[in-house]
Design an enzyme around this catalytic site. Structure first.
Site, PDB file in Angstrom:
ATOM      1  N   HIS A 206       0.804  -1.229   0.000  1.00 20.82           N
ATOM      2  CA  HIS A 206       0.000   0.000   0.000  1.00 20.82           C
ATOM      3  C   HIS A 206       0.833   1.273   0.000  1.00 20.82           C
ATOM      4  CE1 HIS A 206       0.911  -0.060   4.284  1.00 20.82           C
ATOM      5  NE2 HIS A 206       0.482   1.169   4.370  1.00 20.82           N
TER       6      HIS A 206
HETATM    7  C1  UD1 Z   1      -2.525   5.542   5.789  1.00 24.61           C
HETATM    8  C2  UD1 Z   1      -1.211   6.072   6.396  1.00 24.61           C
HETATM    9  C3  UD1 Z   1      -0.133   5.004   6.291  1.00 24.61           C
HETATM   10  C4  UD1 Z   1      -0.609   3.699   6.908  1.00 24.61           C
HETATM   11  C5  UD1 Z   1      -1.920   3.277   6.242  1.00 24.61           C
HETATM   12  C6  UD1 Z   1      -2.483   2.002   6.835  1.00 24.61           C
HETATM   13  C7  UD1 Z   1      -0.774   8.492   6.175  1.00 24.61           C
HETATM   14  C8  UD1 Z   1       0.013   9.500   5.449  1.00 24.61           C
HETATM   15  N1  UD1 Z   1      -0.732   7.236   5.681  1.00 24.61           N
HETATM   16  O1  UD1 Z   1      -2.287   5.290   4.416  1.00 24.61           O
HETATM   17  O2  UD1 Z   1       1.013   5.449   7.006  1.00 24.61           O
HETATM   18  O3  UD1 Z   1       0.380   2.726   6.704  1.00 24.61           O
HETATM   19  O4  UD1 Z   1      -2.881   4.330   6.442  1.00 24.61           O
HETATM   20  O5  UD1 Z   1      -3.571   1.545   6.079  1.00 24.61           O
HETATM   21  O6  UD1 Z   1      -1.408   8.816   7.145  1.00 24.61           O
HETATM   22  N2  UD1 Z   1      -9.568   4.837   1.591  1.00 24.61           N
HETATM   23  C9  UD1 Z   1     -10.753   4.133   1.540  1.00 24.61           C
HETATM   24  N3  UD1 Z   1     -11.378   3.852   2.723  1.00 24.61           N
HETATM   25  C10 UD1 Z   1     -10.893   4.243   3.918  1.00 24.61           C
HETATM   26  C11 UD1 Z   1      -9.686   4.977   3.954  1.00 24.61           C
HETATM   27  C12 UD1 Z   1      -9.046   5.274   2.787  1.00 24.61           C
HETATM   28  O7  UD1 Z   1     -11.232   3.755   0.482  1.00 24.61           O
HETATM   29  O8  UD1 Z   1     -11.509   3.937   4.953  1.00 24.61           O
HETATM   30  C13 UD1 Z   1      -8.876   5.131   0.316  1.00 24.61           C
HETATM   31  C14 UD1 Z   1      -9.205   6.488  -0.235  1.00 24.61           C
HETATM   32  O9  UD1 Z   1      -9.186   6.415  -1.629  1.00 24.61           O
HETATM   33  C15 UD1 Z   1      -8.047   7.328   0.231  1.00 24.61           C
HETATM   34  C16 UD1 Z   1      -6.899   6.337   0.158  1.00 24.61           C
HETATM   35  O10 UD1 Z   1      -7.470   5.082   0.522  1.00 24.61           O
HETATM   36  O11 UD1 Z   1      -7.828   8.455  -0.521  1.00 24.61           O
HETATM   37  C17 UD1 Z   1      -5.744   6.645   1.052  1.00 24.61           C
HETATM   38  O12 UD1 Z   1      -6.165   6.751   2.407  1.00 24.61           O
HETATM   39  P1  UD1 Z   1      -5.230   7.524   3.480  1.00 24.61           P
HETATM   40  O13 UD1 Z   1      -5.762   7.366   4.848  1.00 24.61           O
HETATM   41  O14 UD1 Z   1      -5.005   8.908   3.011  1.00 24.61           O
HETATM   42  O15 UD1 Z   1      -3.855   6.793   3.327  1.00 24.61           O
HETATM   43  P2  UD1 Z   1      -3.490   5.228   3.388  1.00 24.61           P
HETATM   44  O16 UD1 Z   1      -2.921   4.852   2.084  1.00 24.61           O
HETATM   45  O17 UD1 Z   1      -4.619   4.423   3.926  1.00 24.61           O
END
Ligand code: UD1
Length: 409
Positions: A206
């Site tokens: 991821h």
């Molecule tokens: C975040 C953390 C990362 C951690 C990871 C664990 C930061 C910068 N990154 O990354 O350090 O290792 O979580 O999973 O804080 N999304 C969904 N559903 C959700 C949440 C997110 O579909 O419930 C999708 C959305 O398209 C979103 C993308 O995932 O834009 C990224 O989510 P985000 O929380 O920004 O970062 P992660 O890649 O999950």
């Protein structure tokens, strides 16, 4: 002592659970739990609350997804009135996600003391959003709780006062140990159609550097597909990666609970797993390939061989005291190391110091002593002795670029 605890993303929930459970044993501590809503899907959020027995959050900020700036700014904006209303003596944050940084910054600006659990880890790669979060949170924290000795050296080198450092162990391992009976009872293997004793590997991806560009992702999946000629490689797909994965024909998609047997080869994509199922699947794997930080730690304790598909690790103790090898993303190396790991026994090593399931107990003891105006010299003396002890042969140096930090040769 009023303490505001903040959690926002999947790995935060695992870390916050043992701390909250330990705090609840002490009536003099009054924790308030805030969920920022950085992760909001059931699979990444409420499933973890249920698996880890975390009570409903006292406050939900519902920030959702966004760019780094938008997400961070939105948490800052929404948590400020909560901090102002509760006026805690301490804000306790965990890990390195955007929720960690935003809430620590809001508290520091209001003059509220900040405690950071999992402080001092450094990949020395500022292209990682988490590395920027780690540096900033540690710089404004008053109490730094460390999981490993490398963090101690990193923080002292950055000029952090010794009095702020507390080497306490790893709350992620507390969670793994305290839920052991429950994840050992998980029937995820059966629900995925794995035959008894069928060998398989597990893959998680991821990190933006690995998955956000179609070319990087394709380059990474090619050697992994070659390894999957030997065993099926099961990939729980993070929502961030799903759209890119769905465009790839070579991947097999599979629903949990389908009655068909698990194929004997290929990369098999499944829905994200809950906490208990994830540990159960990981513990039975012949090999784990990952770019996650937490999984490097969990495989260390589960004694499952782990190949980290990154050029650096901020957790060098998983290399010196664990089963982790940081191999980068070179395709030939992935095939070579993967084949070797699948065909040899994992070396059994002593676990990292203080990864004994009692980190939350140590954190809470320190908080209680501070609440009473006491000193915490005992903990620091023990930690100091560990930090200064000679490193085992092959242990990573804390210097950037040294073996154990970069992709080992
Ligand atoms: C975040 C953390 C990362 C951690 C990871 C664990 C930061 C910068 N990154 O990354 O350090 O290792 O979580 O999973 O804080 N999304 C969904 N559903 C959700 C949440 C997110 O579909 O419930 C999708 C959305 O398209 C979103 C993308 O995932 O834009 C990224 O989510 P985000 O929380 O920004 O970062 P992660 O890649 O999950």
């Amino acid at each position: 002592m009023k303490i505001l605890l903040v959690a926002g993303a999947r790995p935060n929930f695992v870390k916050i659970a043992p701390i909250l459970h330990e705090m609840r044993k002490h009536p003099s501590l009054r924790p308030t739990l805030v969920h920022t809503g950085q992760h909001y899907d059931d699979a990444l959020s409420s499933r973890f609350f249920a698996d880890l027995d975390i009570p409903e959050p006292d406050v939900k900020l519902d920030v959702g997804s966004g760019s780094h700036a938008v997400q961070t700014a939105e948490i800052l904006r929404r948590i400020e009135p909560v901090l102002d209303g509760v006026r805690p003596e301490l804000l306790l944050v965990v890990g390195d996600v955007n929720s960690t940084l935003a809430s620590a910054l809001a508290a520091a600006k209001l003059g509220i003391r900040v405690g950071h659990v999992e402080a001092g880890l450094r990949s020395f790669d500022r292209a990682m959003p988490e590395e920027v979060n780690r540096l900033l949170v540690d710089a404004i924290s008053d109490l730094l709780f460390l999981t490993e000795v490398s963090a101690w050296h990193n923080l002292l080198r950055e000029g952090v006062a010794l009095e702020k450092l507390h080497l306490v162990g790893n709350v992620m391992i507390d969670a793994l140990q305290s839920c052991r009976d429950r994840w050992q009872r998980s029937d995820i293997g059966r629900r995925l159609g794995l035959a008894p004793r069928q060998r398989y590997a597990m893959l998680t991806l991821h990190r933006p550097s690995n998955v956000d560009s179609a070319d990087s992702l394709a380059a990474l999946l090619r050697p992994i597909a070659a390894l999957a000629h030997e065993v099926p490689i099961i990939l729980p797909v993070h929502p961030r990666v799903r759209p890119q994965m769905q465009r790839r024909d070579e991947l097999v998609w599979r629903k949990t609970g389908s009655t068909a047997p698990m194929p004997s080869t290929g990369i098999v994509c499944i829905e994200p797993l809950g906490y208990l199922d994830c540990l159960a699947l990981m513990s039975g794997a012949a090999l784990v390939l990952t770019d996650s930080g937490g999984i490097q730690e969990e495989t260390t304790i589960l004694k499952v061989p782990c190949l980290t598909l990154r050029d650096t690790t901020e957790r060098p103790v998983t290399v010196s005291h664990g089963t982790n090898q940081v191999i980068g993303t070179d395709p030939a190396r992935i095939v070579r190391e993967g084949t070797r790991a699948l065909n040899s026994e994992a070396a059994v090593v002593a676990p990292p110091p203080l990864w004994d399931g009692r980190a939350a107990e140590r954190i809470v003891r320190i908080l209680l002593r501070q609440a009473e105006g006491g000193r915490t010299v005992d903990d620091r003396a023990a930690a100091h002795a560990i930090a200064l002890a000679p490193r085992p042969a092959g242990a990573g140096s804390h210097e950037p670029g040294a073996p154990g930090h970069g992709a080992a040769a």
